[in-house]
Design an enzyme around this catalytic site. Structure first.
Site, PDB file in Angstrom:
ATOM      1  CE1 TYR A   1      -3.619   2.658   0.643  1.00 57.03           C
ATOM      2  CE2 TYR A   1      -2.465   3.298   2.362  1.00 57.03           C
ATOM      3  CZ  TYR A   1      -3.277   3.697   1.637  1.00 57.03           C
ATOM      4  OH  TYR A   1      -4.135   4.719   1.479  1.00 57.03           O
TER       5      TYR A   1
ATOM      6  CE  LYS B   1      -3.285   5.617  -1.727  1.00 58.70           C
ATOM      7  NZ  LYS B   1      -4.332   6.081  -2.369  1.00 58.70           N
TER       8      LYS B   1
ATOM      9  CB  THR C   1     -13.610   6.188   3.568  1.00 54.21           C
ATOM     10  OG1 THR C   1     -12.130   5.679   3.589  1.00 54.21           O
ATOM     11  CG2 THR C   1     -13.554   7.635   3.707  1.00 54.21           C
TER      12      THR C   1
END
Length: 324
Positions: free
Chosen positions: A204, A208, A241
């Site tokens: 991850y 990014k 989220t």
């Protein structure tokens, strides 16, 4: 060796998260300035069916934009469009695209080109976090494919339209959704799929960081060519989220009590994207890393021009693009 390859990325990523939470504890989300109307302009927002993506699409439509919501959930897409159009402002369309599939990305880009529309804004928002190890149909690691490589291909396939749509004092804009986790990212050009020692945390963070490297390199090329297109990376902070649904069990337990106190709402998280997408203050401004309404320094490694160029070249090879 295997344990270290898993623990080090995990510790680095959660340390980044802790720093963000401390910042958010003492600093409120910035107030989004009044944005100029965007009547007649066209935007694409990936991952626009929910969360920050939906808030971004909704606000852009409210400013008068024709917004294409790109996602892989048809029912969510239809509901998102319905909610936006109920507001009576702007225009929204949902288009199914699987960003982990190079074929699907190419099909969408081809279909969009056939519409003959301009493109003034591309928001590369869609993403996933900490999913178990898996490969896409094209053989890429899932985080790398969805968060970075699919957006890399989409941007390049639509770049000529963005170039034609921008002009002096009214640039087209590209907004890439990064995060503070990029500070923990490591790019291994020889193992971008992280097959040697897989870590979802490392994968991850790598994706990014890749987006920030991509942002800076692309802006340099656009400036060199004299094109009126700006590219910026944004960091929304820690936002409540579904992105955090894949946290390991202990982290989930620790997250729940602090979410409503320290996490940003999706609307607050989307504010930095909207700032990059439409604020007058950022007209003609590119190659920035934006956080809480300010330009911040990104990771030192993200300014490595050789790494930027090498990642770009490797990415072109992986998606089958010829370098200009």
């Amino acid at each position: 060796m295997w344990l270290l390859s898993v623990l080090v990325p995990l510790i680095r990523l959660y340390f980044c998260g802790a720093r963000v939470l401390v910042y958010q504890m003492f600093n409120r989300s910035f107030t989004l300035p009044v944005l100029p109307k965007q009547n007649g302009r066209v935007a694409i927002v990936t991952g626009g069916t929910r969360g920050m993506g939906f808030e971004t699409a909704r606000h852009l439509a409210g400013l008068g934009m024709h917004v294409f919501i790109v996602g892989n959930e048809r029912e969510e897409g239809a509901e998102a469009v319905k909610k936006i159009q109920e507001g009576g402002k702007g225009k929204a369309e949902f288009v199914f695209v699987d960003l982990t599939s190079l074929k699907s990305v190419r099909q969408f880009a081809h279909a969009f080109r056939n519409r003959g529309l301009p493109l003034h804004l591309l928001v590369n928002n869609a993403g996933t976090m900490l999913v178990p190890e898996m490969q896409t149909e094209d053989g890429f690691e899932f985080h790398f494919a969805l968060n970075y490589l699919g957006h890399f291909l989409l941007t390049n396939l639509l770049l000529d339209i963005l170039k034609k749509s921008g002009g002096p004092g009214c640039c087209s804009r590209i907004v890439n959704m990064s995060s503070a986790t990029h500070y923990a990212g490591v790019i291994n050009l020889g193992d971008l799929n992280r097959k040697k020692h897989y870590s979802s945390h490392g994968a991850y963070a790598q994706s990014k960081l890749g987006l920030v490297l991509f942002t800076y390199y692309l802006q340099e090329q656009l400036m060199a060519g004299g094109y009126h297109v700006t590219v910026n990376a944004v960091d929304p902070g820690m936002v409540d989220t579904a992105l955090y649904d894949n946290l390991w069990t202990l982290a989930q337990m620790l997250k729940k009590p602090v979410t409503k106190v320290l996490f940003r709402t999706p609307a607050e998280g989307a504010s930095i994207t909207l700032f990059a997408a439409a604020a007058s203050e950022l007209e003609g401004v590119g190659a920035s890393y934006l956080y809480n309404g300010e330009r911040r320094a990104s990771a030192d490694i993200s300014y490595d021009t050789e790494l930027q160029a090498e990642l770009w070249k490797k990415s072109c090879e992986l998606v089958g693009l010829q370098q200009a």
